[in-house]
Design a protein around this motif. Structure first.
Motif, short mmCIF file in Angstrom:
data_model
loop_
_atom_site.label_atom_id
_atom_site.label_comp_id
_atom_site.label_asym_id
_atom_site.label_seq_id
_atom_site.Cartn_x
_atom_site.Cartn_y
_atom_site.Cartn_z
N GLN A 44 10.27 4.85 -20.11
CA GLN A 44 9.07 4.19 -19.61
C GLN A 44 8.92 4.39 -18.10
O GLN A 44 9.89 4.72 -17.41
N ASN A 45 7.72 4.18 -17.61
CA ASN A 45 7.44 4.30 -16.18
C ASN A 45 7.88 3.02 -15.47
O ASN A 45 7.08 2.15 -15.16
N GLY A 46 9.19 2.94 -15.21
CA GLY A 46 9.75 1.75 -14.58
C GLY A 46 9.24 1.53 -13.17
O GLY A 46 9.10 0.38 -12.72
N ALA A 47 8.94 2.62 -12.46
CA ALA A 47 8.42 2.48 -11.10
C ALA A 47 7.07 1.77 -11.11
O ALA A 47 6.80 0.92 -10.26
N LEU A 48 6.22 2.10 -12.08
CA LEU A 48 4.93 1.42 -12.20
C LEU A 48 5.14 -0.06 -12.48
O LEU A 48 4.46 -0.91 -11.89
N ALA A 49 6.07 -0.38 -13.39
CA ALA A 49 6.34 -1.79 -13.70
C ALA A 49 6.77 -2.55 -12.46
O ALA A 49 6.32 -3.68 -12.22
N LEU A 50 7.63 -1.95 -11.64
CA LEU A 50 8.11 -2.62 -10.44
C LEU A 50 6.99 -2.81 -9.42
O LEU A 50 6.89 -3.86 -8.78
N VAL A 51 6.14 -1.81 -9.26
CA VAL A 51 5.02 -1.94 -8.32
C VAL A 51 4.07 -3.04 -8.77
O VAL A 51 3.57 -3.82 -7.95
N ILE B 202 0.84 -1.20 0.00
CA ILE B 202 0.00 0.00 0.00
C ILE B 202 0.87 1.25 0.00
O ILE B 202 0.61 2.22 -0.73
N ALA B 203 1.94 1.21 0.80
CA ALA B 203 2.84 2.37 0.86
C ALA B 203 3.49 2.63 -0.49
O ALA B 203 3.61 3.79 -0.92
N LEU B 204 3.92 1.58 -1.19
CA LEU B 204 4.52 1.74 -2.52
C LEU B 204 3.52 2.35 -3.49
O LEU B 204 3.86 3.26 -4.26
N ASN B 205 2.30 1.84 -3.48
CA ASN B 205 1.28 2.37 -4.38
C ASN B 205 0.97 3.83 -4.08
O ASN B 205 0.77 4.64 -4.99
N VAL B 206 0.93 4.18 -2.79
CA VAL B 206 0.66 5.57 -2.40
C VAL B 206 1.78 6.48 -2.89
O VAL B 206 1.54 7.59 -3.37
N MET B 207 3.04 6.01 -2.78
CA MET B 207 4.17 6.82 -3.23
C MET B 207 4.12 7.08 -4.73
O MET B 207 4.39 8.19 -5.19
N ILE B 208 3.76 6.05 -5.51
CA ILE B 208 3.62 6.24 -6.95
C ILE B 208 2.49 7.23 -7.24
O ILE B 208 2.60 8.10 -8.11
N ALA B 209 1.39 7.09 -6.51
CA ALA B 209 0.25 7.98 -6.72
C ALA B 209 0.62 9.43 -6.40
O ALA B 209 0.24 10.36 -7.11
N ILE B 210 1.37 9.64 -5.32
CA ILE B 210 1.81 10.99 -4.96
C ILE B 210 2.69 11.58 -6.06
O ILE B 210 2.57 12.76 -6.43
N MET B 211 3.57 10.74 -6.61
CA MET B 211 4.45 11.18 -7.69
C MET B 211 3.64 11.61 -8.90
O MET B 211 3.89 12.66 -9.50
N MET C 14 10.18 -7.71 -20.23
CA MET C 14 10.29 -6.82 -21.37
C MET C 14 8.91 -6.39 -21.87
O MET C 14 8.68 -5.22 -22.20
N ILE C 15 7.97 -7.34 -21.92
CA ILE C 15 6.62 -7.03 -22.39
C ILE C 15 5.92 -6.08 -21.41
O ILE C 15 5.22 -5.14 -21.83
N LEU C 16 6.11 -6.29 -20.11
CA LEU C 16 5.49 -5.41 -19.13
C LEU C 16 6.04 -4.00 -19.24
O LEU C 16 5.28 -3.02 -19.25
N VAL C 17 7.35 -3.85 -19.32
CA VAL C 17 7.95 -2.52 -19.45
C VAL C 17 7.45 -1.83 -20.71
O VAL C 17 7.12 -0.64 -20.70
N ALA C 18 7.37 -2.57 -21.82
CA ALA C 18 6.90 -2.01 -23.08
C ALA C 18 5.43 -1.59 -23.01
O ALA C 18 4.98 -0.74 -23.79
#
Length: 310
Positions: free
Chosen positions: A249-256, A14-23, A78-82
């Protein structure tokens, strides 16, 4: 590739998702409805960019993973990042590269909203079309509805809230702009660090493989954006903007997404984590090179539009 499960408790996720949302909220404070109106008034460049971002890049990525018979887990990464939208640093890199910032900002806003649907759709589609990754979709129990909701919550909703708050609190974006850029960089590096720390064995064992995969994949993404814009006979400033938007690309989103749905997929983590580091390097280097190259077709003036947004 041997899987290593990365356990995150619900509070951490939840904390990771909130940080991405704040960004995303911070990035969207400077977006205005005029940025979207610009697409309707002069749609060619942004639409070419979106075509390269959400259609060409995922399709070419899938084709490359099939032809090269890449490890299924690495292929999924690779497919997710793309399938992810443009990253939050593409606008400032476009400005540095003397590209068309208006096109970059428009693409960032539209792609972040479109990603709510296109990211889950493209990932599921091309992971299924690749016969090597298709069985993994069952093994890792992907939840398409959950993935759709996650992307919508961390991208779509914060972006709309930011656009709503920006005009009403004009001083807010000025105060938090610099801290958020630093926060975004730290978050990206932290997520990459967690992925590498939990997969040290795989990192050392497969470094020579995933390193070149990410470097080549990133080069392909940038090339697709630039050649797509060139084929459409867009000005050089537009080509630079689209190339960087597709290549960053939004690598942070891919990692989350991976931490949330595929914590056992170490190959995906390595690809997404290293992409998050490498695209900053390649984007900054390319921006510096382009900043030293004058634009002679008269499109340089376009890059001055909305530079205040970054």
């Amino acid at each position: 590739m041997d899987p290593v499960t990365i356990e995150f408790n619900p509070e951490s996720l939840i904390a990771l998702n909130v940080m991405i949302a704040i960004m995303m909220f911070g990035v969207s404070l400077e977006l205005r409805t005029s940025d979207f109106k610009r697409i309707f008034l002069n749609p060619k460049a942004p639409m070419i960019g979106m075509f390269c971002q959400f259609l060409l890049l995922p399709a070419v990525t899938c084709l490359v993973t099939i032809i090269m018979n890449i490890d299924p887990m690495l292929s999924l990464g690779m497919i997710l990042v793309a399938s992810c939208p443009g990253g939050t640093f593409s606008n400032i890199m476009t400005w540095m590269a003397k590209g068309n910032v208006a096109v970059s900002v428009s693409m960032t806003g539209v792609s972040s909203i479109a990603a709510s649907v296109m990211t889950p759709f493209n990932f599921a589609l091309y992971a299924y079309l690749n016969p090597n990754t298709r069985p993994l979709l069952t093994e890792i129990s992907m939840d398409p509805v959950g993935l759709l909701l996650l992307v919508l919550l961390v991208l779509g909703v914060p972006l709309l809230l930011g656009m709503f708050a920006g005009p009403r609190f004009p001083n807010l974006s000025k105060k938090i702009e610099s801290p958020l850029k630093i926060f975004a960089m730290i978050l990206m590096m932290a997520l990459a660090g967690i992925a590498f720390a939990k997969n040290t064995k795989q990192f050392l064992e497969y470094f020579d493989l995933f390193f070149w995969l990410v470097v080549a994949h990133n080069a392909i993404a940038i090339t697709i954006g630039y050649l797509g814009a060139m084929a459409a006979k867009l000005p050089i400033a537009d080509r630079r903007a689209i190339a960087l938007e597709v290549g960053i690309q939004n690598g942070a989103l891919a990692l989350v997404i991976i931490f949330t749905f595929f914590p056992q997929a170490s190959g995906m983590l390595l690809i997404a984590a290293f992409w998050g580091v490498w695209h900053l390097v390649s984007g900054l280097v390319l921006s510096f090179i382009w900043s030293r190259m004058p634009i002679k077709d008269g499109s340089a003036q376009l890059s001055e539009v909305n530079t205040a947004k970054i």
